[in-house]
Enzyme design. Structure first.
Site, PDB file in Angstrom:
ATOM      1  N   GLY A 227       0.837  -1.194   0.000  1.00 38.13           N
ATOM      2  CA  GLY A 227       0.000   0.000   0.000  1.00 38.13           C
ATOM      3  C   GLY A 227       0.869   1.240   0.000  1.00 38.13           C
ATOM      4  O   GLY A 227       2.089   1.166   0.177  1.00 38.13           O
ATOM      5  N   SER A 231      -1.442   4.372   4.287  1.00 37.00           N
ATOM      6  CA  SER A 231      -2.643   3.708   3.763  1.00 37.00           C
ATOM      7  C   SER A 231      -3.290   2.783   4.789  1.00 37.00           C
ATOM      8  O   SER A 231      -4.441   2.394   4.635  1.00 37.00           O
ATOM      9  CB  SER A 231      -2.287   2.894   2.514  1.00 37.00           C
ATOM     10  OG  SER A 231      -1.344   1.879   2.834  1.00 37.00           O
ATOM     11  N   LYS A 233      -1.449  -0.059   5.792  1.00 36.64           N
ATOM     12  CA  LYS A 233      -0.925  -1.393   5.485  1.00 36.64           C
ATOM     13  C   LYS A 233      -0.290  -2.072   6.704  1.00 36.64           C
ATOM     14  O   LYS A 233      -0.443  -3.287   6.887  1.00 36.64           O
ATOM     15  CB  LYS A 233       0.083  -1.318   4.333  1.00 36.64           C
ATOM     16  CG  LYS A 233       1.277  -0.422   4.549  1.00 36.64           C
ATOM     17  CD  LYS A 233       2.105  -0.297   3.281  1.00 36.64           C
ATOM     18  CE  LYS A 233       3.346   0.584   3.501  1.00 36.64           C
ATOM     19  NZ  LYS A 233       2.966   1.982   3.869  1.00 36.64           N
ATOM     20  N   HIS A 269       4.310   2.625  16.412  1.00 38.26           N
ATOM     21  CA  HIS A 269       4.230   1.217  16.027  1.00 38.26           C
ATOM     22  C   HIS A 269       4.378   0.317  17.255  1.00 38.26           C
ATOM     23  O   HIS A 269       3.638  -0.663  17.412  1.00 38.26           O
ATOM     24  CB  HIS A 269       5.325   0.889  15.005  1.00 38.26           C
ATOM     25  CG  HIS A 269       4.951   1.224  13.597  1.00 38.26           C
ATOM     26  ND1 HIS A 269       4.779   0.270  12.628  1.00 38.26           N
ATOM     27  CD2 HIS A 269       4.700   2.398  12.992  1.00 38.26           C
ATOM     28  CE1 HIS A 269       4.445   0.846  11.485  1.00 38.26           C
ATOM     29  NE2 HIS A 269       4.400   2.138  11.685  1.00 38.26           N
TER      30      HIS A 269
END
Length: 398
Positions: A227, A231, A233, A269
């Site tokens: 992606g 996006s 992904k 993350h």
């Protein structure tokens, strides 16, 4: 043991009353879901919802033989009227076991959130575990080897991970998703996400036989998620493994001294990943792919390629023409061969950069072209390929 799901939705139902969101707007007909309630062998009612008697009648059952009504979670809002003839609803104290006149044994499983889970064992020995919305078993309170688990799969995927780690969910356990709310689009998207967790959903009124064989959704061994920037992904890749107890997250970006923006992205993350996942920062992917072990989540191949091009001097035109191209293709061929030989579950993330502006420099165009080739060759080795656009995952393969 026969289980009828009188409802499979969140406590407020789906669609929620007066909610204008897209999920509620499309939750009509078979996609509409009443609050979750389970009827076990006509004798045990787990959770009490408005219209329980009518829901049972629509499913071809009666509540006349119910001998016990148990609640799993605090019921907000106005009290639910008890259908005529049903015993008073209550909850079993954590850890206690209740034996019904029908021969069923019900053990209260402590939760890590407000509520109670129930482990139901039939007179014939089939075992069912039902968890409340937003709940997961506390510690090692769950048993082993359930035939069926009915739980909040979307809201608490980590509950499945915990149950798998304990041996409560095995390869033949039928996992049914309930307490379904408007935070996930219904229809094919729900089916896809549940399948990634090894679970499935059924319409309200469905009757299941606990212990009967049912094909358990299987996560493909190799998945590529591609992606554009932002996006979704990486979130999509993480969703595919969040219901499993052990995952090795392979970060190919490394650290960048003095780059506060990069540090912030890495921090986001890490906060999003389950605490039980391990992280390894490396671009040496081939050894990890060929080893046995828990699932790998590789994020991402574009950063891996950047490192590979750094190592062979591919950014320099003269070096590229001399031996950089050959050296890079040898390194990418090694990676593709390792993906092909992988016996562990692998979910890899990569950027789709070929649909945007043509880079102004020769080195930029070189990177774009090589990443396109790498994505294509890795995709050819994967059973499942997803393209993520604006947070929507579109299956390209598998």
């Amino acid at each position: 043991m026969e289980l009828t799901l009188l409802g499979t939705g969140a406590p407020a139902g789906l669609p929620r009353p007066d909610c204008p969101c897209a999920s509620c707007a499309t939750a009509r007909g078979e996609l509409a879901r009443a609050a979750t309630a389970l009827l076990v062998d006509g004798a045990l009612l787990l959770d009490l919802t408005p219209g329980a008697a009518f829901a049972a009648a629509r499913a071809g059952h009666s509540l006349a033989a119910v001998r016990q009504v148990l609640l799993t979670h605090p019921h907000d809002g106005p009290p639910v009227e008890l259908p005529v003839g049903l015993p008073t609803a209550g909850r079993v104290a954590d850890g206690r076991t209740l034996t019904l006149i029908s021969g069923h044994r019900v053990r209260a499983v402590p939760m890590d959130a407000p509520g109670t889970g129930y482990e139901v064992t039939s007179p014939e020995g089939e075992r069912l575990l039902y968890l409340p919305p937003g709940g997961a078993p506390a510690g090692e309170s769950a048993g082993r080897g359930y035939d069926m688990v009915v739980a909040d799969v979307v809201g608490r995927p980590d509950a499945l991970a915990r149950l798998r780690a304990l041996g409560a969910i095995g390869v033949t356990t039928d996992v049914i998703a309930v307490h379904l709310d408007h935070d996930l689009p219904p229809g094919p998207e729900l089916v896809r996400r549940l399948a990634a967790a090894g679970a499935r959903a059924v319409p309200d009124g469905t009757t299941l036989i606990v212990g009967d064989y049912h094909a358990v959704p299987d996560l493909p061994r190799r998945t590529l998620v591609i992606g554009g920037a932002r996006s979704g992904k990486s979130v999509e890749a993480e969703r595919r493994l969040e219901a499993f107890p052990e995952v090795l997250y392979v970060a190919t970006g490394g650290t960048r001294e003095g780059d506060s923006e990069w540090a912030a992205r890495v921090g986001l993350h890490r906060e999003r990943r389950p605490g039980a996942w391990r992280t390894e920062e490396t671009c040496e992917l081939a050894p990890l792919l060929t080893e046995n072990g828990p699932p790998l989540l590789i994020d991402c191949l574009a950063l891996w390629l950047t490192d590979a091009m750094d190592r062979v001097g591919a950014w320099d035109d003269a070096k590229w023409a001399a031996d950089g191209r050959r050296a890079l293709h040898e390194r990418t061929a090694e990676l593709v061969a390792a993906v092909r030989a992988a016996r562990r579950t692998v979910v890899a993330v990569s950027n789709e950069v070929g649909s945007g502006i043509v880079p102004a420099t020769a080195s930029g165009r070189r990177f774009r072209d090589e990443l396109g080739r790498l994505n294509a060759t890795i995709a050819a080795e994967c059973e499942h390929v997803l393209l993520v656009v604006a947070g929507q995952a579109m299956p390209l393969r598998g």
